[in-house]
Design a protein around this motif. Sequence first.
Motif, PDB file in Angstrom:
ATOM      1  N   CYS A   1     -11.976  -4.111  12.033  1.00 48.15           N
ATOM      2  CA  CYS A   1     -11.148  -4.745  10.998  1.00 48.15           C
ATOM      3  C   CYS A   1     -11.217  -3.961   9.691  1.00 48.15           C
ATOM      4  O   CYS A   1     -10.200  -3.783   9.012  1.00 48.15           O
ATOM      5  CB  CYS A   1     -11.604  -6.183  10.773  1.00 48.15           C
ATOM      6  N   LEU A   2     -12.400  -3.487   9.343  1.00 47.96           N
ATOM      7  CA  LEU A   2     -12.534  -2.696   8.118  1.00 47.96           C
ATOM      8  C   LEU A   2     -11.797  -1.367   8.234  1.00 47.96           C
ATOM      9  O   LEU A   2     -11.204  -0.902   7.255  1.00 47.96           O
ATOM     10  CB  LEU A   2     -14.004  -2.456   7.798  1.00 47.96           C
ATOM     11  N   ASP A   3     -11.821  -0.768   9.405  1.00 45.17           N
ATOM     12  CA  ASP A   3     -11.069   0.472   9.613  1.00 45.17           C
ATOM     13  C   ASP A   3      -9.572   0.223   9.451  1.00 45.17           C
ATOM     14  O   ASP A   3      -8.867   1.024   8.841  1.00 45.17           O
ATOM     15  CB  ASP A   3     -11.375   1.066  10.988  1.00 45.17           C
ATOM     16  N   ASP A   4      -9.094  -0.917  10.004  1.00 47.34           N
ATOM     17  CA  ASP A   4      -7.683  -1.278   9.838  1.00 47.34           C
ATOM     18  C   ASP A   4      -7.347  -1.509   8.373  1.00 47.34           C
ATOM     19  O   ASP A   4      -6.287  -1.097   7.888  1.00 47.34           O
ATOM     20  CB  ASP A   4      -7.347  -2.536  10.644  1.00 47.34           C
ATOM     21  N   LEU A   5      -8.257  -2.167   7.648  1.00 45.65           N
ATOM     22  CA  LEU A   5      -8.057  -2.401   6.227  1.00 45.65           C
ATOM     23  C   LEU A   5      -7.959  -1.086   5.461  1.00 45.65           C
ATOM     24  O   LEU A   5      -7.076  -0.922   4.610  1.00 45.65           O
ATOM     25  CB  LEU A   5      -9.190  -3.262   5.662  1.00 45.65           C
ATOM     26  N   ALA A   6      -8.824  -0.151   5.766  1.00 45.02           N
ATOM     27  CA  ALA A   6      -8.806   1.147   5.076  1.00 45.02           C
ATOM     28  C   ALA A   6      -7.484   1.875   5.334  1.00 45.02           C
ATOM     29  O   ALA A   6      -6.906   2.459   4.410  1.00 45.02           O
ATOM     30  CB  ALA A   6      -9.983   1.999   5.531  1.00 45.02           C
ATOM     31  N   ARG A   7      -6.981   1.812   6.572  1.00 41.68           N
ATOM     32  CA  ARG A   7      -5.695   2.449   6.881  1.00 41.68           C
ATOM     33  C   ARG A   7      -4.558   1.764   6.120  1.00 41.68           C
ATOM     34  O   ARG A   7      -3.658   2.423   5.595  1.00 41.68           O
ATOM     35  CB  ARG A   7      -5.433   2.424   8.383  1.00 41.68           C
ATOM     36  N   SER A   8      -4.608   0.440   6.027  1.00 44.67           N
ATOM     37  CA  SER A   8      -3.580  -0.300   5.291  1.00 44.67           C
ATOM     38  C   SER A   8      -3.615   0.038   3.807  1.00 44.67           C
ATOM     39  O   SER A   8      -2.569   0.192   3.167  1.00 44.67           O
ATOM     40  CB  SER A   8      -3.766  -1.805   5.479  1.00 44.67           C
ATOM     41  N   VAL A   9      -4.815   0.160   3.253  1.00 45.62           N
ATOM     42  CA  VAL A   9      -4.948   0.516   1.840  1.00 45.62           C
ATOM     43  C   VAL A   9      -4.396   1.916   1.597  1.00 45.62           C
ATOM     44  O   VAL A   9      -3.717   2.160   0.590  1.00 45.62           O
ATOM     45  CB  VAL A   9      -6.422   0.384   1.383  1.00 45.62           C
ATOM     46  N   ASP A  10      -4.623   2.830   2.518  1.00 44.70           N
ATOM     47  CA  ASP A  10      -4.074   4.183   2.381  1.00 44.70           C
ATOM     48  C   ASP A  10      -2.547   4.161   2.388  1.00 44.70           C
ATOM     49  O   ASP A  10      -1.904   4.852   1.593  1.00 44.70           O
ATOM     50  CB  ASP A  10      -4.588   5.092   3.498  1.00 44.70           C
ATOM     51  N   ARG A  11      -1.966   3.349   3.281  1.00 47.67           N
ATOM     52  CA  ARG A  11      -0.499   3.243   3.318  1.00 47.67           C
ATOM     53  C   ARG A  11       0.035   2.623   2.032  1.00 47.67           C
ATOM     54  O   ARG A  11       1.058   3.053   1.494  1.00 47.67           O
ATOM     55  CB  ARG A  11      -0.061   2.435   4.543  1.00 47.67           C
ATOM     56  N   LEU A  12      -0.681   1.598   1.525  1.00 51.97           N
ATOM     57  CA  LEU A  12      -0.270   0.995   0.256  1.00 51.97           C
ATOM     58  C   LEU A  12      -0.342   1.990  -0.893  1.00 51.97           C
ATOM     59  O   LEU A  12       0.530   2.010  -1.762  1.00 51.97           O
ATOM     60  CB  LEU A  12      -1.159  -0.213  -0.062  1.00 51.97           C
ATOM     61  N   ALA A  13      -1.383   2.810  -0.894  1.00 53.30           N
ATOM     62  CA  ALA A  13      -1.546   3.800  -1.959  1.00 53.30           C
ATOM     63  C   ALA A  13      -0.383   4.783  -1.957  1.00 53.30           C
ATOM     64  O   ALA A  13       0.061   5.212  -3.023  1.00 53.30           O
ATOM     65  CB  ALA A  13      -2.875   4.533  -1.802  1.00 53.30           C
ATOM     66  N   GLN A  14       0.128   5.120  -0.784  1.00 52.24           N
ATOM     67  CA  GLN A  14       1.272   6.023  -0.703  1.00 52.24           C
ATOM     68  C   GLN A  14       2.530   5.374  -1.267  1.00 52.24           C
ATOM     69  O   GLN A  14       3.362   6.034  -1.879  1.00 52.24           O
ATOM     70  CB  GLN A  14       1.513   6.455   0.742  1.00 52.24           C
ATOM     71  N   GLN A  15       2.656   4.058  -1.093  1.00 49.74           N
ATOM     72  CA  GLN A  15       3.846   3.362  -1.562  1.00 49.74           C
ATOM     73  C   GLN A  15       3.762   2.994  -3.042  1.00 49.74           C
ATOM     74  O   GLN A  15       4.747   3.098  -3.763  1.00 49.74           O
ATOM     75  CB  GLN A  15       4.068   2.085  -0.742  1.00 49.74           C
ATOM     76  N   VAL A  16       2.577   2.553  -3.483  1.00 55.87           N
ATOM     77  CA  VAL A  16       2.406   2.045  -4.841  1.00 55.87           C
ATOM     78  C   VAL A  16       2.038   3.153  -5.815  1.00 55.87           C
ATOM     79  O   VAL A  16       2.404   3.105  -6.988  1.00 55.87           O
ATOM     80  CB  VAL A  16       1.332   0.929  -4.851  1.00 55.87           C
ATOM     81  N   GLY A  17       1.301   4.126  -5.325  1.00 51.26           N
ATOM     82  CA  GLY A  17       0.810   5.181  -6.206  1.00 51.26           C
ATOM     83  C   GLY A  17      -0.677   5.012  -6.443  1.00 51.26           C
ATOM     84  O   GLY A  17      -1.294   4.071  -5.960  1.00 51.26           O
TER      85      GLY A  17
END
Length: 95
Positions: A13-29
Amino acid sequence: MALHEELTAAQRCLDDLARSVDRLAQQVGAGLEIRRVRSDTEHLKESLALLRDAAPRQAPAPLVEMVPVPEQPYDQGLWTDVDDEGLGASGRRAP
């Protein structure tokens, strides 16, 4: 569920969270908010690693000794004092 399995599920779950945060960082900055979320995610990973290290190790399951079953038929004399299970005693009638 065993402790090891729970820890592994939490790690996934934490690995999935880290991947989601990376995708958000690409979208949000790379703003302050996303850096804070990324930092919190890293803290959770570190905390889980500490928990995994502190968790008691499971003892290996004891080896079960195999008991050989002979191929030849059992001695019929072993069964002279027992009733046929489910059929009732021989020579008696049901009420």
